[in-house]
Design an enzyme around this catalytic site. Structure first.
Site, PDB file in Angstrom:
ATOM      1  N   ASP A   1      45.141  26.168 -32.591  1.00  0.00           N
ATOM      2  CA  ASP A   1      46.432  26.604 -33.125  1.00  0.00           C
ATOM      3  C   ASP A   1      47.617  26.077 -32.331  1.00  0.00           C
ATOM      4  OD1 ASP A   1      46.027  28.275 -35.349  1.00  0.00           O
ATOM      5  OD2 ASP A   1      45.262  29.864 -34.061  1.00  0.00           O
ATOM      6  N   CYS A   2      47.347  25.684 -31.132  1.00  0.00           N
ATOM      7  CA  CYS A   2      48.457  25.324 -30.244  1.00  0.00           C
ATOM      8  C   CYS A   2      48.662  23.823 -30.134  1.00  0.00           C
ATOM      9  CB  CYS A   2      48.223  25.940 -28.876  1.00  0.00           C
ATOM     10  SG  CYS A   2      48.165  27.727 -28.992  1.00  0.00           S
TER      11      CYS A   2
END
Ligand code: BGC
Ligand code: NOJ
Length: 818
Positions: free
Chosen positions: A489-490
Site C-alpha cells: 500500500d505504501c
C-alpha cells in the site's frame, strides 16, 4: 521473558500477570455480534461493523493503556473505609493476591483473589445471539461472612464510532436511555431512523443504577476511581445527552466458603419498523421480543448450556485439520491459534481495523480475498457467500473497490478503487475455494457489479474481467501498471505528494501510464495458471490457450525488465527507473517479487529462482524474520511515496512485514528446501517467540502485522497483531507447502517438504466430505520427494489423492524418499 504460558490441552493462553507490555487481546463472537477483550477486561463490542454499529467505547492508546471495557468492581461493604478493587486488575489496578487470564477460543476468563474474595469472570457470546455474557462467580474464601457490593459498568458508544469520537456538537446532546425493571437500555437516536438499541442487565435485583457518566464517575474521575463506587451507592441517574453509561449495583452476603454466580448481559436488539414503540405513539422502546431472551440468559443453566454449545462449535472447527509434528510450536499454531486468528480475520477483515480503533477501514478487497485462503476448509458455506459479497463490489471495469463496510456491503467511496492488484486476488480466492470444496458451481452464480441491480454476470465472468483488467493496463515494459499501489500500500508511484496530510493512498498526481509493478506481473501469472484450468473446464481448450499465451507474454516481460541479475526487481517508477534494483541507492532488493515470482514458477528451471532466494537469505533474512526491503529508505522520495515516509525499519519501510514471509517459505518449499522453509516459519512463529515476549511485546499466540526491522531502534518488536493476512498465508505455507497437503483442482496433492531430521508427522483432515488420517513417513531423512502413497493399505499411482465425496474415512500413508 514470558508473561504467561500455553495450556494446549484446554486450547488457552494463560496470562499470569496483568501488566503485559501491551493489552493482550482476544476476539469474542463468530456471527453478527462481536467483541474484543484484553487480558484486563478492556475492549469494545459491536454488531457486524466495528465502526458503524459500535456498542461501547474503548481507548486502546490511552494513558494508561487500554481504557474502557467490561468492568466489574467489588467493594468490601464491611470495611471501615472505602475499599474496592477490580477483579480484572483494570481499571483500578489494585494489587491482586492472585491473577490469571485465560484467552480461549472465542471466550476469555479472568480470575483473581483479593483478601480472600475469589472472583472468576467468563466472557463469551452465545451462538446465534446478539448478546454477550459476563458470568461472575464469587467465592468467599475468608473464614467469616462478608458483605460485598458489586458494580458493573460499560460506557456506551453512540453507534458510529468515528462520529462518537469527533462530532461533539452533536454527541453532547443526543444520548438517551431508559431504565425499566432492572434493565438499562441505551437508545440514542432510537426514533424514525434507528430501530436498534443496546441493553445491559443482570440476573440479580438491582440496588441502584447510573446511566449518566458524570454521576457515576464524577467529572474529574476516571474508571479507576468512580465516585459512586467509592461512596458505595449509585444515584439512579438518567442520562440526557453527554456520555451515557450503564452502571449496576448489587449487594450480596456471602457466608464463609459460599459460592455465588451472577450473570451480566450486554446486548444489541433490533425491532421491526412497525413495532418500535410500546405503547405506539410514545417514544418508549418496545421490549416485548427482547424480554424472553433476557429472562432466558439470566439463568445459570442456560448460560452454561450456551457455553457448552459454543465449545462444541469451536472443537468442530479445529477438528477440520489437526497435525502432530515433532515441534510443539507448529502443532500449537496449526491446531489452535492460527485457526483462531483465521476466524478473526475472516470475520473482521481489517474492519475492526486495526482492532485498536475499529474505525480505520472496512473489509479490504485484497485482504478478505487473501484471508479466505486459510479459511475455505473451515466453513466453506460462509466462504462461499463472502466470495459473492466481494465479487459484488467489483466494478464493471474489472477493478474493485478497495474496501467495503460490512454493515452495508457497499464499496467505500472515500478510498475508491485503482489498486491494480485488487481484482487478481478474487481469482486467487475463488480458485482456493474450488480446490478445497470441488464446488465448481460457484462459477455460475450471478453476481452484480458495484452492487447495481441489472448488472449481474456469472462469477466466472467476474474472474475473466479481473484478468482482463491487468492485460488492459500494461506499461512501457509490458508490465502491469501499478495504479495507486499494489500489495504494498505504501509503494505509491503515482502519488508524488509534497503536501503534509495528503493521503498517500488516494492522492494521484500522475496519470498512471508509466509506473509498473513486477509484483502484479507475477501475481497475474500465478492466478492465470489457475484460470487456465478453470477456463479449460468451462470453455475448453481455446480459452485456456489464451491464458497460456498471456502467461508466456508476462513471463517474457518479467525476464526482460523485471530481472536484476541476481534477484527480481520490484517495480518501475513514473520516471521509468527501476525500484528494487542494484542501481538504486536505497531499497535495492524487495521481498515481494522474490516470493511472488518463484511462486509463479519463474526461474525454477534455470537457477534464477535459487539465486533470488539466496539473495533473500543474504540480504533480507534476520533472526526476527525476513525484511521487506533493504536498505531502508533514509530520505523521503517523492517518486516512491509513503514507503519512504516511515523511519527505516518500521512498517513498509524495511520492517519484517510478516505477511510476505510465507511467500519465501513457499518458494523455498517449491525448490525442495524444507529446512530453510521451516526455519523461516519458526522465526516469526508467535509461540516460538513467546520466550522473548519482552522484545516481541505483542500477544505470543497470534501473528502481528509487522516486527520492527534491523534498522529500527526496537528491532524485534511486533505491532498491530491479529488483523493481518499473515494468518492465512502462514497457515497455507505450513499446512500446504511444508507439511505439503495441498488441495488442487483434481484432488489433494501430497507433497511434503519438511526438515530432513523429522521422522515424519501425521495430519487429520476433512476434505470434500471425507475424513483423512494421513501419516507421513520419512525413513531416509529427506526433505521432499514421495516414494509411494497407500490409501487403506493399497498403493495408488503418484501422489495425488482423488476422492469422491463419499463421507468415508481413509487412512493415507505417505513415504518420502526413493
Ligand atoms: C499503512 C499500510 C496500510 C495503509 C492503508 C498505511 O499507512 O502503512 O500498512 O495498508 O496505510 O490503510
Ligand atoms: C495492510 C493492508 O491491509 C494490506 O492490504 C496491505 O497489503 C499491507 N498493509 C501492505 O501494505
Amino acid at each position: 521473558m514470558r508473561y504467561g504460558y500455553f495450556d494446549d490441552e484446554h486450547r488457552e493462553y494463560v496470562v499470569t500477570r496483568p501488566d503485559t507490555p501491551l493489552p493482550w487481546i482476544n476476539f469474542l463472537g463468530c456471527e453478527d455480534y462481536f467483541g474484543i477483550i484484553s487480558n484486563t477486561a478492556g475492549g469494545y463490542s459491536f454488531f457486524k461493523d466495528a465502526r458503524l454499529r459500535r456498542l461501547t467505547r474503548y481507548r486502546y492508546n490511552n494513558a494508561p493503556l487500554d481504557v474502557g471495557g467490561r468492568y466489574i468492581y467489588l467493594r468490601d461493604d464491611d470495611a471501615p473505609s472505602p475499599s474496592y478493587w477490580s477483579p480484572t486488575w483494570q481499571p483500578t489496578r489494585t494489587p491482586l493476591d492472585e491473577y490469571e487470564c485465560r484467552h480461549g477460543m472465542g471466550y476469555t476468563t479472568i480470575q483473581s483473589v483479593v483478601r480472600g474474595i475469589k472472583a472468576h469472570i467468563r466472557y463469551f457470546i452465545p451462538l446465534g445471539e446478539s448478546l454477550e455474557i459476563w458470568e461472575l462467580t464469587l467465592t468467599n474464601q475468608r473464614p467469616q461472612e462478608t458483605n460485598l457490593s458489586i458494580f458493573a459498568s460499560v460506557e456506551f458508544c453512540l453507534w458510529d464510532a468515528m462520529d462518537d469520537a469527533t462530532n461533539f456538537q452533536r454527541n453532547y446532546s443526543v444520548g438517551e436511555v431508559e431504565v425499566q425493571e432492572g434493565v438499562i437500555y441505551h437508545k440514542t437516536e432510537y426514533r424514525e431512523r434507528r430501530n436498534h438499541f443496546a441493553y445491559f442487565t443482570c440476573s440479580e435485583q438491582l440496588i441502584g443504577f447510573d446511566t449518566d457518566r458524570e454521576a457515576f464517575l464524577g467529572a474529574y474521575h476516571g474508571f479507576d476511581a468512580p465516585v459512586a463506587v467509592e461512596r458505595g451507592t449509585l444515584s439512579n441517574s438518567i442520562a440526557h445527552g453527554w456520555q451515557p453509561v450503564g452502571a449496576q449495583h448489587i449487594r450480596t452476603h456471602l457466608q464463609a466458603g459460599e459460592v455465588k454466580s451472577i450473570i451480566f448481559l450486554l446486548g444489541y436488539h433490533e425491532n421491526p419498523v412497525g413495532h418500535k414503540f410500546d405503547p405506539s405513539g410514545t417514544q418508549t422502546i418496545d421490549k416485548r421480543t427482547l424480554l424472553p431472551l433476557i429472562r432466558r440468559y439470566r439463568q445459570l443453566v442456560e448460560v452454561q448450556a450456551a457455553f457448552e454449545k459454543h465449545q462444541v462449535y469451536w472443537s468442530g472447527l479445529l477438528d477440520k485439520l489437526q497435525v502432530h509434528t515433532p515441534d510443539v510450536h507448529t502443532n500449537r499454531m496449526v491446531n489452535i491459534w492460527n485457526v483462531c486468528q483465521l476466524m478473526a480475520t475472516f470475520n473482521f477483515s481489517r474492519s475492526a481495523s486495526y482492532f485498536e480503533s475499529g474505525i480505520g477501514r472496512g473489509m479490504g478487497f485484497r485482504d478478505s480475498n487473501q484471508d479466505l485462503l486459510g479459511f475455505v476448509h473451515l466453513l466453506p458455506e460462509q466462504a462461499r457467500s463472502r466470495i459473492l459479497d466481494l465479487a459484488a463490489t467489483q466494478l464493471p471495469t474489472g477493478g474493485a473497490y478497495h474496501q467495503y463496510q460490512p454493515l452495508t456491503k457497499r464499496g467505500n467511496n472515500e478510498i475508491g478503487s485503482g489498486f491494480n492488484d485488487d481484482p487478481l486476488w478474487l481469482v486467487f480466492a475463488v480458485a482456493a475455494y474450488i480446490k478445497e470444496t470441488g464446488d465448481w458451481d460457484i462459477l455460475d452464480e450471478l453476481v452484480p457489479y458495484d452492487n447495481a441491480p441489472g448488472s449481474e454476470e456469472s462469477l466466472y465472468g467476474h474472474l475473466q474481467r479481473s484478468l482482463r483488467y491487468t492485460l488492459e493496463r500494461l506499461g512501457p515494459h509490458n508490465l502491469p501498471l501499478i495504479g495507486r499501489a499494489d500489495w504494498n500500500d505504501c509503494l505509491n508511484l503515482n502519488c508524488f505528494s509534497d503536501t503534509p496530510g495528503q493521503s498517500f493512498q488516494t492522492t494521484t498526481i500522475k496519470d498512471g501510464k508509466v509506473a509498473e509493478s513486477v509484483f502484479i506481473a507475477a501475481l497475474f501469472i500465478l492466478v492465470a495458471r489457475d484460470m487456465v484450468q478453470i477456463a479449460l473446464k468451462r470453455e475448453g481448450d481455446r480459452a485456456a490457450q489464451n491464458y497460456l499465451h498471456a502467461i508466456e507474454q508476462m513471463e517474457n516481460a518479467i525476464w526482460q525488465a523485471g530481472w536484476d541479475g541476481a534477484w527480481f526487481r520490484r517495480a518501475y517508477d513514473d520516471l521509468g527507473q527501476p525500484v528494487g534494483s542494484q542501481e538504486c541507492r536505497e531499497g535495492q532488493i524487495y521481498i515481494e517479487p522474490q516470493g511472488m515470482c518463484v511462486m509463479a514458477g519463474l526461474g525454477l528451471a534455470d537457477g534464477n529462482a535459487r539465486r533470488a532466494l539466496d539473495a533473500v537469505a543474504e540480504r533480507l533474512a534476520t533472526p526476527h524474520g525476513i525484511l521487506l526491503h533493504q536498505p531502508g529508505y533514509t530520505h523521503y522520495y517523492l517518486n516512491l511515496g509513503e514507503i519512504s515516509s516511515y523511519p527505516p525499519g518500521y512498517k513498509e519501510n524495511g520492517s519484517v512485514f510478516c505477511h510476505t514471509n510465507p511467500w519465501i517459505m513457499i518458494a523455498e518449499a517449491m525448490l525442495g528446501n524444507g529446512s530453510a522453509a521451516y526455519d523461516y516459519y519458526l522465526r516469526i512463529n508467535p509461540s516460538k517467540r513467546e520466550e522473548i515476549s519482552e522484545v516481541h511485546r505483542c500477544e505470543p499466540y497470534v501473528y502481528a502485522q509487522m516486527i520492527a526491522g534491523r534498522e529500527a531502534s526496537t528491532f524485534g518488536e511486533a505491532k498491530n497483531s491479529w488483523l493481518t493476512g499473515t494468518a492465512a498465508w502462514n497457515y497455507l505455507a505450513i499446512t500446504q507447502w511444508i507439511l505439503g497437503v495441498r488441495p488442487e483442482f483434481a484432488g489433494l496433492n501430497l507433497d511434503p517438504c519438511i526438515p530432513q531430521d523429522w521422522d515424519g508427522y501425521s495430519m487429520q483432515r476433512t476434505y470434500r466430505g471425507n475424513r483423512l488420517n494421513i501419516t507421513v513417513h520419512n525413513p531416509h531423512h529427506v526433505s521432499r520427494g514421495v516414494a509411494k502413497v497407500e490409501v487403506d493399505g493399497r498403493q495408488i499411482e503418484g501422489n495425488m489423492l482423488v476422492l469422491e465425496r463419499s463421507g468415508g474415512t481413509y487412512s493415507v500413508d505417505v513415504w518420502l524418499g526413493r
